[in-house]
Design a protein around this motif. Sequence first.
Motif, mmCIF file in Angstrom:
data_model
loop_
_atom_site.group_PDB
_atom_site.id
_atom_site.type_symbol
_atom_site.label_atom_id
_atom_site.label_comp_id
_atom_site.label_asym_id
_atom_site.label_seq_id
_atom_site.Cartn_x
_atom_site.Cartn_y
_atom_site.Cartn_z
ATOM 1 N N ASP A 6 0.879 -1.177 0.000
ATOM 2 C CA ASP A 6 0.000 0.000 0.000
ATOM 3 C C ASP A 6 0.907 1.215 0.000
ATOM 4 O OD1 ASP A 6 -1.892 1.988 0.449
ATOM 5 O OD2 ASP A 6 -2.042 1.544 2.599
ATOM 6 N N ILE A 7 1.057 1.819 -1.193
ATOM 7 C CA ILE A 7 1.982 2.954 -1.328
ATOM 8 C C ILE A 7 1.223 4.239 -1.046
ATOM 9 C CG2 ILE A 7 3.558 4.160 -2.883
ATOM 10 C CD1 ILE A 7 4.139 1.582 -4.278
ATOM 11 N N GLY A 8 1.398 4.769 0.150
ATOM 12 C CA GLY A 8 0.699 5.988 0.540
ATOM 13 C C GLY A 8 1.569 7.219 0.364
ATOM 14 N N GLY A 9 0.972 8.375 0.586
ATOM 15 C CA GLY A 9 1.672 9.642 0.378
ATOM 16 C C GLY A 9 2.917 9.799 1.227
ATOM 17 N N THR A 10 2.928 9.245 2.437
ATOM 18 C CA THR A 10 4.117 9.351 3.283
ATOM 19 C C THR A 10 4.710 7.972 3.605
ATOM 20 O OG1 THR A 10 2.658 9.468 5.210
ATOM 21 C CG2 THR A 10 3.483 11.553 4.351
ATOM 22 N N LYS A 11 3.834 6.991 3.863
ATOM 23 C CA LYS A 11 4.338 5.670 4.253
ATOM 24 C C LYS A 11 3.858 4.588 3.310
ATOM 25 C CE LYS A 11 4.497 6.462 9.176
ATOM 26 N NZ LYS A 11 3.592 6.348 10.317
ATOM 27 N N THR A 12 4.686 3.550 3.209
ATOM 28 C CA THR A 12 4.290 2.357 2.467
ATOM 29 C C THR A 12 4.141 1.205 3.450
ATOM 30 O OG1 THR A 12 5.245 3.007 0.359
ATOM 31 C CG2 THR A 12 5.096 0.658 0.770
ATOM 32 N N GLU A 25 3.897 -11.644 7.401
ATOM 33 C CA GLU A 25 4.895 -10.619 7.720
ATOM 34 C C GLU A 25 4.340 -9.263 7.361
ATOM 35 O OE1 GLU A 25 7.734 -11.155 9.160
ATOM 36 O OE2 GLU A 25 8.052 -13.319 8.870
ATOM 37 N N ARG A 26 4.829 -8.245 8.068
ATOM 38 C CA ARG A 26 4.413 -6.883 7.752
ATOM 39 C C ARG A 26 5.545 -5.918 8.067
ATOM 40 N NH1 ARG A 26 -0.354 -3.187 10.641
ATOM 41 N NH2 ARG A 26 -0.157 -1.442 9.191
ATOM 42 N N ARG A 27 5.775 -4.959 7.173
ATOM 43 C CA ARG A 27 6.758 -3.899 7.406
ATOM 44 C C ARG A 27 6.198 -2.574 6.907
ATOM 45 N NH1 ARG A 27 8.472 -7.169 9.968
ATOM 46 N NH2 ARG A 27 10.566 -7.956 10.300
ATOM 47 N N ARG A 28 6.578 -1.497 7.567
ATOM 48 C CA ARG A 28 6.254 -0.159 7.084
ATOM 49 C C ARG A 28 7.513 0.662 6.930
ATOM 50 N NH1 ARG A 28 1.374 0.816 11.157
ATOM 51 N NH2 ARG A 28 2.602 -0.813 12.149
ATOM 52 N N PHE A 29 7.570 1.463 5.889
ATOM 53 C CA PHE A 29 8.730 2.345 5.691
ATOM 54 C C PHE A 29 8.295 3.568 4.887
ATOM 55 C CE2 PHE A 29 8.686 -1.376 2.957
ATOM 56 C CZ PHE A 29 8.648 -0.840 1.695
ATOM 57 N N ALA A 30 9.181 4.548 4.801
ATOM 58 C CA ALA A 30 8.836 5.806 4.128
ATOM 59 C C ALA A 30 8.702 5.602 2.622
ATOM 60 C CB ALA A 30 9.901 6.856 4.421
ATOM 61 N N LEU A 74 -5.522 -3.057 -15.983
ATOM 62 C CA LEU A 74 -5.035 -4.042 -16.948
ATOM 63 C C LEU A 74 -3.613 -3.715 -17.400
ATOM 64 C CD1 LEU A 74 -8.219 -4.657 -19.106
ATOM 65 C CD2 LEU A 74 -7.389 -5.914 -17.110
ATOM 66 N N ALA A 75 -3.339 -2.424 -17.618
ATOM 67 C CA ALA A 75 -2.017 -2.028 -18.092
ATOM 68 C C ALA A 75 -1.034 -1.830 -16.934
ATOM 69 C CB ALA A 75 -2.124 -0.742 -18.912
ATOM 70 N N GLY A 76 -1.530 -1.772 -15.701
ATOM 71 C CA GLY A 76 -0.649 -1.506 -14.564
ATOM 72 C C GLY A 76 -0.145 -0.071 -14.530
ATOM 73 N N ARG A 77 -0.930 0.827 -15.162
ATOM 74 C CA ARG A 77 -0.507 2.232 -15.271
ATOM 75 C C ARG A 77 -1.173 3.101 -14.194
ATOM 76 N NH1 ARG A 77 -2.666 3.420 -20.103
ATOM 77 N NH2 ARG A 77 -0.929 2.359 -21.116
ATOM 78 N N VAL A 78 -0.400 3.996 -13.613
ATOM 79 C CA VAL A 78 -0.909 4.936 -12.617
ATOM 80 C C VAL A 78 -0.844 6.339 -13.182
ATOM 81 C CG1 VAL A 78 -0.634 5.799 -10.262
ATOM 82 C CG2 VAL A 78 0.100 3.479 -10.831
ATOM 83 N N GLN A 79 -1.942 7.093 -13.000
ATOM 84 C CA GLN A 79 -1.933 8.495 -13.441
ATOM 85 C C GLN A 79 -2.464 9.392 -12.337
ATOM 86 O OE1 GLN A 79 -4.218 7.686 -17.162
ATOM 87 N NE2 GLN A 79 -2.649 8.961 -18.141
ATOM 88 N N HIS A 80 -1.978 10.625 -12.328
ATOM 89 C CA HIS A 80 -2.500 11.655 -11.428
ATOM 90 C C HIS A 80 -2.426 11.253 -9.955
ATOM 91 C CE1 HIS A 80 -3.787 13.075 -15.257
ATOM 92 N NE2 HIS A 80 -4.818 12.249 -15.359
ATOM 93 N N ALA A 81 -1.340 10.596 -9.570
ATOM 94 C CA ALA A 81 -1.147 10.297 -8.147
ATOM 95 C C ALA A 81 -0.437 11.502 -7.539
ATOM 96 C CB ALA A 81 -0.348 9.018 -7.963
ATOM 97 N N VAL A 82 -1.239 12.545 -7.323
ATOM 98 C CA VAL A 82 -0.703 13.865 -6.970
ATOM 99 C C VAL A 82 0.144 13.816 -5.696
ATOM 100 C CG1 VAL A 82 -1.344 16.261 -6.471
ATOM 101 C CG2 VAL A 82 -2.707 14.913 -8.073
ATOM 102 N N ASN A 83 -0.328 13.090 -4.687
ATOM 103 C CA ASN A 83 0.399 13.052 -3.410
ATOM 104 C C ASN A 83 1.751 12.353 -3.513
ATOM 105 O OD1 ASN A 83 -1.803 14.283 -2.288
ATOM 106 N ND2 ASN A 83 -2.709 12.373 -1.532
#
Lengths: 330, 330
Positions: A6-12, A25-30, A74-83
């Motif tokens: 889960d790639i968030g604006g500050t943490k993943t 397992e679980r890890r969080r990082f910047a 389907l294409a695995g493309r991300v657009q307008h991920a402003v954060n």
Amino acid sequence: MRIGLDIGGTKTDAVVIDEAGTVIERRRFATGRGPEQVVATAVRGVTELAALAGMAPHEVASIGVGIPGQVDRLAGRVQHAVNLDVEELELGRELSAIVSAPVSVENDVKAAALGAFHLLSGDSVPRGIATRDDDSAQSMAYLNLGTGLAAGIVIGGRLWRGSRGTAGEIGHIVVDPAGVLCKCGQRGCLETVASGSAIARQWPTSHPIPPLDLFDCADQGSADARRVRHSVAQGVANAVRVLVLTVDVEDVVVGGGLTALGDRLRDDVVEVFAGWGERSPFLASLELASRMRFIPDAFPAAAVGAALVGMPDASIPDASIPDESVATVA
Amino acid sequence: MRIGLDIGGTKTDAVVIDEAGTVIERRRFATGRGPEQVVATAVRGVTELAALAGMAPHEVASIGVGIPGQVDRLAGRVQHAVNLDVEELELGRELSAIVSAPVSVENDVKAAALGAFHLLSGDSVPRGIATRDDDSAQSMAYLNLGTGLAAGIVIGGRLWRGSRGTAGEIGHIVVDPAGVLCKCGQRGCLETVASGSAIARQWPTSHPIPPLDLFDCADQGSADARRVRHSVAQGVANAVRVLVLTVDVEDVVVGGGLTALGDRLRDDVVEVFAGWGERSPFLASLELASRMRFIPDAFPAAAVGAALVGMPDASIPDASIPDESVATVA
């Protein structure tokens, strides 16, 4: 083993789940910002989590990534991920080339819906989360109260993305024609009332967590704060009402940054439901309060959901329109 | 052969369809009022239609009845069908005892959704109805503009009734907190703006068809009529927006009494969409105008849908809550 990010604006947030969906397992990082650093963040997540599970990245059954913005699944493309400072990124292609494993990319709120449904169904529930007494319900909406407001919908146990990928974009339903201008160009959208950005606009403060300051000031008697706080609760209640009257999902699971307010926000919303129920027996019969539950912000719903996206039958297909035409507000 | 009946407040529409869903026979006759006469009406429909198809009633594969009010589909029970003077009726049990064939009972709007989807998919389209160029879409909402306002939702080609049977009850979503009191006890419900009852309230007239009089007077320059007419169009547009943003159905098929206004209403709604699109690129990207189509009032969507209700896999199951708890406003 499947990996979910889960790639968030500050943490993943990164998890490994087994075939039963249990979080191993679980890890969080910047999170790094910009296209290159987002890819590097994803590679780091896959590499570290695979190592924790004792595998090489290419031995992982599937990798799923939940990410904000407009996703062509389907294409695995991300657009307008402003954060994330990402205008366009071929995340699926770039990541799968590096890690040599099948990669799925999904909008983070939709991934979280799948994760929250899975958590709610109780198969592999981590400590602490409330499960249903009766686990037979197959419909659920995940209502995300973050910077914006959006929902993800699960029907018959599967994610319903909609015909064009906009299912759950209820943040842009107009609930007050006399409301303020939304960044989408309409007036009085739900998102202008019940979201982190709605609070930031109405409650300017130097406090690091504006919603917390708002609720504290309201408790201390500020009339302005009480007015804004009440309007937020009304907006959240309104979002739940829209989801139940339109889709009639059995449960509405509320997540996202604002749920850090916990019972303080929950109690406010329940009070709004109670007021509605007094005036409307019809609305009382919907039992909205008992159908709404808050998911603790700490639970990795979007990461778990991202891992599940790669499984067969995770979503209901609708072949009418290619994903390219998905329209969401970033 | 399957028989479908649409028992309306004044008329009953009865059809026979074959296994491919093609309408073989159709008859319309007056509906009797009160529980006994409603059963008699249904018996008459079954008997006459079976005879037309050259069969005895018990030779029919299934009988489906679409009826207004609150329907417990499993028990075949109808409640609060106010327009039929029916408070409670064991329609399924009574009818199947007389005709000796399996009977399904469904809410008329939900039945119409299934019928409209079937008609739209083009397998057995009667003369005159527009079909999709691309028939692969599997999601659709049927928006009924009758005395009230409600929708039926089809996802993955199957009827989605909701967890408690209230899916599509969007008539009671509040679109204007400053609006008028609805019979449900809330203020500013969609139904108070865009429905036959909304027009009757705002445009008192001795004309036999108040919506027609409203539109005529607006065309003749009455400022009051133009205001009401515009607000009706806005309400219909709002209903379409709610359905697309929440469920993201590919098509919204509009039916019910108000569609007798035809292109006059349709053009007004399209004009509202155009205005929204000018202010909001996001809203323009949803292409609402091209996703909305009017179904001619003469097409027997509810009767055909009622016949289809008896087929396997017609609806998505949700086992969470027994149908007894279905809550709808009569």
